[in-house]
Scaffold this active site. Structure first.
Site, PDB file in Angstrom:
ATOM      1  N   LYS A 136      18.868  60.291 -13.685  1.00 27.77           N
ATOM      2  CA  LYS A 136      17.441  60.601 -13.597  1.00 27.77           C
ATOM      3  C   LYS A 136      17.091  61.318 -12.285  1.00 27.77           C
ATOM      4  CE  LYS A 136      16.367  58.235 -17.410  1.00 27.77           C
ATOM      5  NZ  LYS A 136      17.673  57.712 -17.853  1.00 27.77           N
TER       6      LYS A 136
HETATM    7  C1  LIG Z   1      18.157  57.572 -19.081  1.00 33.14           C
HETATM    8  C2  LIG Z   1      19.604  57.289 -19.187  1.00 33.14           C
HETATM    9  C3  LIG Z   1      20.341  57.627 -20.325  1.00 33.14           C
HETATM   10  C4  LIG Z   1      19.696  58.252 -21.546  1.00 33.14           C
HETATM   11  O1  LIG Z   1      19.262  59.559 -21.305  1.00 33.14           O
HETATM   12  P1  LIG Z   1      18.184  60.231 -22.277  1.00 33.14           P
HETATM   13  O2  LIG Z   1      17.857  61.517 -21.648  1.00 33.14           O
HETATM   14  O3  LIG Z   1      17.025  59.282 -22.321  1.00 33.14           O
HETATM   15  O4  LIG Z   1      18.835  60.361 -23.607  1.00 33.14           O
HETATM   16  C5  LIG Z   1      21.702  57.375 -20.332  1.00 33.14           C
HETATM   17  N1  LIG Z   1      22.302  56.782 -19.282  1.00 33.14           N
HETATM   18  C6  LIG Z   1      21.627  56.429 -18.178  1.00 33.14           C
HETATM   19  C7  LIG Z   1      22.348  55.764 -17.073  1.00 33.14           C
HETATM   20  C8  LIG Z   1      20.269  56.675 -18.074  1.00 33.14           C
HETATM   21  O5  LIG Z   1      19.607  56.321 -16.971  1.00 33.14           O
END
Ligand SMILES: *Cc1c(COP(=O)(O)O)cnc(C)c1O
Length: 495
Positions: free
Chosen positions: A112
């Site tokens: 993120k």
């Molecule tokens: C948010 C997240 C995901 C999923 O990603 P999306 O874009 O919501 O599909 C997978 N792994 C981690 C560690 C995340 O923080």
């Protein structure tokens, strides 16, 4: 060429990129989509010479066409700096014949950060460009990682406040500690009695509340979203797929033009959609391998063409993927329906009303680039264990879901093209599950003792993000019911 953004649910009234970023979600509840996907205007040979920031500029300039070169470069420079613990920003690690694109070298050690370190700057720049006088209130629902990354991104950013809702019993201990210790006078963190979908639904409801919006406006506030539905998050995520491809060429692992597969551990469908956009922009990506945990709603959808959220919500060891309504999928549904907002709205209305919709055979045929599969809890743990035993490389639970699904894909299809696996979190963020998968003897240890053990066995330095919370005091202990979210926000703002 200028690119405008349409809502996935209504025809007409396209908006500029900066407006789409400011609004987050369209008034009609739809998501903003670029009216077309631009093609890269740089060759792979040129991209190979670029660092992360330069690549980011070449990708983002094609989408954020109302930003000046100076504005965009300024945002990029503020985002991808020493907050990352490597100048590569998103390095590739090779293990067991796969290429792990490590997207966790930012401030909060999850992928993120890739988008949320730039979103605050895109947002404040957009506010200036649109002569917004109000203070911007970021409202975010999190399954764990978005919350902390958004808090870190917005903490102390002038002209903004941020409120984060997380499922009180649905995130890892380290994720929770990271959030409740957040500094910054403009930050608010609330646990809700409910799951992530409850939190997300509650936030969407507040966004859609026109009366509240007017009331806020009179008092000098307006909402915006840091969730992955904001195109200000989606666009920066395209960058690392372009960068990864160029890095693979630079490392001599592929020839320029050679196709690769991409594997993405998926929840809200933002990350994998960014890979899809990178493909549409001209990056030679073949299959987009969508990996789910036991909340395998996307696997079922990709196999059957029916999206059905009417099922039990499972709490897994990969909580950031514990999602039954993948918001960003709406952008793909809109696309495979021929960019038809009426058709899309019908399906999304059905999802809200009945929790289920089925796409037509034509639409399903346009999903051929995607392959879906899932890993259960046992398989996920086994994957962490086996990869560590074989190579010494330690991956987190989310990445393990992807690695496991990739193995299934290879067995099923015999496709051996080089594959980039999006490695979405540092194992330090999910230490307990990771260590337990490696050896049950770790079960009895305290969280931070596990951190030290992980350091010993992985020979990877404990990230600053973890050291920082070892002894940090709890600053947020607010908990509310899922129907009290609106009141909670108003209380925070003192209105
Ligand atoms: C948010 C997240 C995901 C999923 O990603 P999306 O874009 O919501 O599909 C997978 N792994 C981690 C560690 C995340 O923080």
């Amino acid at each position: 060429m200028e690119i405008l953004y349409n809502s996935t649910r209504t025809k007409g009234n396209p908006v500029k990129a900066s407006e789409a970023i400011l609004r987050g979600l369209s008034q009609d509840g739809g998501l903003f989509v670029p009216e077309r996907i631009p093609l890269l205007d740089k060759t792979v040979e040129e991209l190979v010479q670029m660092n992360y920031g330069q690549t980011a500029y070449e990708v983002m300039k094609l989408y954020l066409t109302d930003f000046t070169e100076e504005e965009l470069k300024d945002c990029i420079a503020k985002a991808y700096d020493e907050k990352f613990d490597t100048s590569k920003i998103a390095p590739i690690a090779e293990a067991d014949g796969a290429y792990f694109l490590e997207l966790f070298h930012g401030a909060t050690i999850a992928f993120k950060d890739m988008a949320l370190s730039i979103l605050p700057h895109l947002l404040t720049t957009s506010a200036k460009k649109n002569h917004v006088k109000n203070e911007i209130v970021i409202l975010t629902a999190t399954s764990g990682d978005t919350g902390k990354a958004a808090l870190a991104g917005f903490a102390g950013v002038e002209g903004t406040r941020i409120v984060v809702f997380y499922p009180k019993n649905g995130v890892s201990p380290i994720q929770e500690k990271q959030m409740v210790t957040q500094k910054g006078d403009n930050t608010y963190v609330v646990g809700i009695h409910g799951n992530f979908d409850d939190a997300q639904t509650g936030v969407k409801k507040i966004f859609g509340d026109k009366e509240l919006a007017a009331y806020m406006d009179e008092r000098g506030f307006q909402f915006s979203s840091a969730n992955s539905i904001n195109i200000g998050r989606l666009v920066p995520q395209i960058v690392y797929y372009v960068y990864a491809y160029a890095q693979m060429v630079k490392m001599g692992r592929i020839q320029a033009g050679e196709k690769i597969n991409v594997v993405v551990p998926t929840g809200n469908f933002g990350n994998i959609l960014a890979a899809f956009y990178a493909k549409q922009m001209g990056i030679p990506i073949d299959r987009l391998i969508c990996a789910s945990n036991e909340n395998k709603v996307l696997y079922d959808f990709l196999r059957q063409g029916t999206y059905d959220r009417n099922r039990e919500f499972v709490l897994t060891s990969s909580p950031s993927m514990d999602i039954l309504i993948s918001s960003n999928l709406e952008r793909l549904i809109y696309y495979i329906g021929g960019n038809d907002p009426d058709k899309n709205k019908e399906l999304m209305d059905a999802l809200i009303r009945d929790g289920v919709y089925t796409v037509t055979e034509d639409m399903k045929a346009r999903l051929a680039d995607f392959y879906g599969n899932y890993a259960d809890e046992q398989e996920t743990a086994q994957t962490i264990h086996d990869l560590y035993e074989k190579t010494g490389y330690v991956i987190d639970t989310h990445t393990a879901v992807a690695a496991c699904v990739y193995d299934k894909y290879k067995k099923e299809t015999k496709d051996t093209k080089p594959a980039v696996i999006a490695s979405t979190a540092s194992p330090y963020k999910f230490t307990r599950s990771v260590m337990n998968a490696i050896d049950h003897k770790y079960d009895a240890m305290e969280d931070f003792e596990l951190v030290d053990r992980l350091c010993e066995i992985s020979k990877v330095k404990v990230p600053g993000a973890i050291e920082e919370i070892r002894n940090a005091p709890v600053r947020h202990d607010h908990v509310c019911e899922k129907d009290e979210m609106k009141q909670t926000v108003m209380d925070f703002l003192g209105i």
